[in-house]
Motif scaffolding. Structure first.
Motif, mmCIF file in Angstrom:
data_model
loop_
_atom_site.group_PDB
_atom_site.id
_atom_site.type_symbol
_atom_site.label_atom_id
_atom_site.label_comp_id
_atom_site.label_asym_id
_atom_site.label_seq_id
_atom_site.Cartn_x
_atom_site.Cartn_y
_atom_site.Cartn_z
ATOM 1 N N LYS A 4 0.936 -1.092 0.464
ATOM 2 C CA LYS A 4 0.334 0.070 0.277
ATOM 3 C C LYS A 4 0.806 1.376 -0.027
ATOM 4 O O LYS A 4 1.859 1.192 0.792
ATOM 5 N N LYS A 5 0.768 2.305 -1.076
ATOM 6 C CA LYS A 5 1.203 3.461 -0.603
ATOM 7 C C LYS A 5 1.789 3.965 0.579
ATOM 8 O O LYS A 5 0.109 4.738 1.041
ATOM 9 N N THR A 6 2.605 4.352 0.834
ATOM 10 C CA THR A 6 2.753 4.869 2.021
ATOM 11 C C THR A 6 3.841 6.192 2.219
ATOM 12 O O THR A 6 5.282 5.414 1.490
ATOM 13 N N ALA A 7 3.571 6.863 2.726
ATOM 14 C CA ALA A 7 4.831 8.258 3.539
ATOM 15 C C ALA A 7 4.838 8.499 4.181
ATOM 16 O O ALA A 7 3.542 8.072 5.345
ATOM 17 N N ARG A 228 -0.403 12.920 -2.066
ATOM 18 C CA ARG A 228 -1.659 13.368 -2.258
ATOM 19 C C ARG A 228 -1.248 11.996 -3.173
ATOM 20 O O ARG A 228 -2.961 11.576 -3.073
ATOM 21 N N GLU A 229 -0.541 10.897 -3.478
ATOM 22 C CA GLU A 229 -0.783 9.976 -3.981
ATOM 23 C C GLU A 229 -1.334 8.684 -3.041
ATOM 24 O O GLU A 229 -0.867 7.423 -3.333
ATOM 25 N N ALA A 230 -0.421 8.791 -1.348
ATOM 26 C CA ALA A 230 -0.671 8.009 -0.898
ATOM 27 C C ALA A 230 -1.576 7.393 -0.005
ATOM 28 O O ALA A 230 -2.426 8.243 -0.464
ATOM 29 N N LYS A 231 -1.949 6.148 0.198
ATOM 30 C CA LYS A 231 -2.985 5.399 1.049
ATOM 31 C C LYS A 231 -2.834 5.405 2.357
ATOM 32 O O LYS A 231 -3.835 4.989 3.039
ATOM 33 N N SER A 255 -9.295 16.163 2.360
ATOM 34 C CA SER A 255 -7.709 15.337 1.921
ATOM 35 C C SER A 255 -8.132 14.138 2.677
ATOM 36 O O SER A 255 -7.500 12.981 1.687
ATOM 37 N N MET A 256 -7.903 14.055 3.751
ATOM 38 C CA MET A 256 -7.589 13.131 4.420
ATOM 39 C C MET A 256 -8.867 11.683 5.455
ATOM 40 O O MET A 256 -8.179 10.696 6.379
ATOM 41 N N ARG A 257 -10.574 12.031 4.324
ATOM 42 C CA ARG A 257 -10.866 11.103 5.237
ATOM 43 C C ARG A 257 -10.953 9.948 4.822
ATOM 44 O O ARG A 257 -11.303 9.413 5.519
ATOM 45 N N GLU A 260 -5.824 6.236 5.700
ATOM 46 C CA GLU A 260 -4.743 5.863 6.891
ATOM 47 C C GLU A 260 -3.794 6.574 7.486
ATOM 48 O O GLU A 260 -3.022 6.662 7.023
ATOM 49 N N HIS A 261 -3.343 6.858 8.790
ATOM 50 C CA HIS A 261 -2.739 7.771 9.326
ATOM 51 C C HIS A 261 -2.925 7.633 10.469
ATOM 52 O O HIS A 261 -3.657 6.726 11.221
#
Length: 306
Positions: A4-7, A228-231, A255-257, A260-261
């Motif tokens: 999963k794209k992670t930042a 913006r690309e991160a999941k 944007s954060m709705r 996952e964070h």
């Protein structure tokens, strides 16, 4: 393996396990030089004979360092970034950058980096085998000047590929690492060890950037694109200064709705906790997703990277 794209957004606490100072700690480290006669003598010896030129800055005198440190002691800033952002004169800024490089390079220690890598190793295992890692599946955005994580990943991945440097470098390019305020050196050079000659320190210090420089704005724009690309987005060792988080022009409830964070939080007082809650909630983040009074190691003990 991270799929999963992670930042990751890193603050000073992310490299605390390697004894790098926190933001205020870096200020205090440089402030203490003023009252250490032995260290002043060492710096005097380093800079003696170096020419002072105009804004094409390649050298300075011990008096420039003493004056800067004295002002730093009187100013009592929260961070070196805040302090340097107030300066317009080239010489003052460059002396400050030099002192940052001088203070941080003494933390570069191969034995610590490889002997107690902490969460760096957890991250490394999550991207191995790196051949199977998708491009930009992991991106790292850091407010730190230090290059410890860059060097750690470089050393490990180059060892995975043994003598194939080209393949190793291509693999590392899958993982963008953006130093928002620059860095001294890069993942491959110079050697990860303290530097004591002024020519090298001065040259490396030019890689440090401050708010207002065009390169900083460009790096923030690049970082925002990755976010913006991160999941999922994790904040590690990050202080949540509202100015820092708002410079991404990204964090809000809309944007954060669906992202996952989480991450780590460390509040030192009830007043600070109240401010922290306000910053987090007003930027669309869920306070309950963060580990309180925890380290990055604690966080990755509880969160699986997959």
């Amino acid at each position: 393996m991270i799929t999963k794209k992670t930042a990751l957004i890193l603050g000073a606490g992310a490299s605390r396990h390697l004894d790098y100072p926190l933001g205020k700690g870096l200020v205090q480290r440089i402030q203490r030089i003023q009252y250490n006669k032995g260290e002043l003598a060492k710096l005097d010896e380093m800079v003696s004979g170096q020419p002072r030129r105009e804004c094409n800055f390649t050298g300075f005198e011990i008096g420039d360092l003493r004056a800067f440190i004295s002002t730093l002691n009187k100013a009592q800033p929260d961070s070196m970034d805040d302090h340097l952002a107030k300066y317009n004169e080239c010489g003052d800024v460059e002396v400050g950058k030099f002192l940052i490089a001088y203070a941080l390079t003494e933390c570069e220690d191969q034995e610590k980096l490889h002997g107690k890598p902490g969460w760096y190793n957890t991250l490394l295992q999550a991207i191995r085998p790196i051949d199977d890692l998708a491009d930009k599946a992991l991106s790292i955005v850091t407010f730190n000047y230090d290059r410890s994580l860059d060097v750690y990943l470089h050393d490990a991945i180059h060892t995975d590929f043994i003598d194939d440097k080209t393949s190793a470098n291509l693999a590392l390019h899958k993982i963008p690492i953006i130093h928002l305020h620059g860095q001294f050196g890069n993942r491959a050079s110079p050697a990860y060890e303290p530097i004591t000659d002024i020519e090298s320190l001065t040259r490396l210090s030019t890689g440090i950037h401050i708010v207002g420089e065009q390169s900083v704005d460009t790096d923030f724009a690049h970082a925002t694109m990755l976010l913006r690309e991160a999941k999922r987005i994790y904040f590690l060792g990050f202080g949540f200064h509202p100015v820092n988080i708002d410079r991404f022009n990204f964090f809000n409830r809309d944007s954060m709705r669906d992202i996952e964070h989480g991450g780590t939080l460390c509040s030192s007082s009830s007043v600070y906790t109240t401010k922290l809650l306000d910053v987090i909630h007003s930027r669309g983040l869920d306070y309950n997703q963060f580990l309180k009074h925890s380290t990055c190691d604690d966080f990755f003990d509880k969160v699986a990277l997959g």
